[in-house]
Design an enzyme around this catalytic site. Structure first.
Site, PDB file in Angstrom:
ATOM      1  N   ASP A  12       0.870  -1.167   0.000  1.00 52.53           N
ATOM      2  CA  ASP A  12       0.000   0.000   0.000  1.00 52.53           C
ATOM      3  C   ASP A  12       0.913   1.225   0.000  1.00 52.53           C
ATOM      4  O   ASP A  12       2.095   1.136   0.366  1.00 52.53           O
ATOM      5  CB  ASP A  12      -0.892  -0.036   1.239  1.00 52.53           C
ATOM      6  CG  ASP A  12      -1.693   1.235   1.420  1.00 52.53           C
ATOM      7  OD1 ASP A  12      -2.375   1.637   0.466  1.00 52.53           O
ATOM      8  OD2 ASP A  12      -1.596   1.842   2.504  1.00 52.53           O
ATOM      9  N   ASP A  14       0.012   5.099   0.955  1.00 53.57           N
ATOM     10  CA  ASP A  14      -0.138   6.039   2.072  1.00 53.57           C
ATOM     11  C   ASP A  14      -0.115   5.303   3.405  1.00 53.57           C
ATOM     12  O   ASP A  14      -0.960   4.452   3.671  1.00 53.57           O
ATOM     13  CB  ASP A  14      -1.457   6.805   1.951  1.00 53.57           C
ATOM     14  CG  ASP A  14      -1.562   7.594   0.660  1.00 53.57           C
ATOM     15  OD1 ASP A  14      -1.069   8.726   0.617  1.00 53.57           O
ATOM     16  OD2 ASP A  14      -2.132   7.054  -0.314  1.00 53.57           O
TER      17      ASP A  14
END
Length: 233
Positions: A12, A14
């Site tokens: 991922d 952020d």
């Protein structure tokens, strides 16, 4: 780090690979300043960063998608963020070294994020990882976003590796669900942007870690578990 069961690690963006909170929070505080409002502290805004513009507008301006001016405010937030998204954002401490370690171990790596591709691609280009990611899949790249597994499958297609040979690392329940449904091993990271009251241990990640420094050991643990499962004694 020698892995036998896995060929790729996907991240991922952020709150997992990059610490983007300073610029996401900065964008919403820029909007607050234009409205004559005081800046909100990063500690209050950061937990909502995994929810992107929706999370920032909800926390920073009290706006929801049902509000009449939400769309205009959302578009303004995206443009405000675009203008400053590389100002203070950096990889989490130790992440560049970990990515290098993956490459030196013969593992591919890539990014699967719900951030729109038009933001994720230039942001990753600016970060200049060595080596660069084998893929950057945005929230709109596959037509649907996580927790739907479609972005995960698209990432595997781009890097040419089967989902079962991948590990996905994320800081939200959406990340872990998407990885699990796609058939990947999963690692949950508690150093990310987790809202108060959200229990990371309830996400059913295969491993939970607290620091970037724990990632290599987590991968080795998953590898040993996968090998033991494939070759029971």
């Amino acid at each position: 780090m020698k892995l036998q069961a896995f060929d790729a690690v996907l991240f991922d963006l952020d709150g997992t690979l990059l610490d983007t909170a300073p610029d996401l929070a900065g964008a919403i505080n820029d909007m607050r300043a234009e409205r004559g409002l005081d800046a909100m502290p990063l500690t209050e805004l950061a937990p909502m960063c995994s929810f992107g513009g929706r999370g920032m507008l909800g926390k920073g301006l009290g706006l929801t998608p049902d509000d009449a001016d939400y769309r205009a405010s959302y578009d303004l937030f995206i443009e405000t963020y675009r203008q400053r998204m590389t100002r203070d954002t950096q990889p989490f401490d130790g992440m560049r070294e970990f990515v290098r370690q993956l490459a030196d171990s013969g593992l591919a790596w890539g990014v699967v994020t719900n951030k729109m591709e038009a933001l994720a691609l230039p942001l990753m280009d600016h970060m200049n990882f060595d080596p660069p990611p084998g893929c950057v899949i945005g929230g709109d790249s596959a037509g649907v976003a996580k927790p739907d597994p479609a972005p995960m499958y698209l990432a595997c297609e781009r890097i040419g590796i089967e989902p079962a040979r991948c590990v996905y690392i994320g800081d939200s329940d959406r990340d872990i669900e998407a990885g699990r449904v796609a058939g990947m091993a999963t690692i949950g990271v508690s150093y990310g942007y987790i809202p108060p009251g959200d229990d990371i241990h309830g996400w059913q990640a295969d491993v939970v870690i607290d620091t970037v420094a724990g990632l290599a050991a987590a991968l080795e643990q998953l590898d040993a578990q996968a090998i033991a499962g494939a070759h029971p004694t």
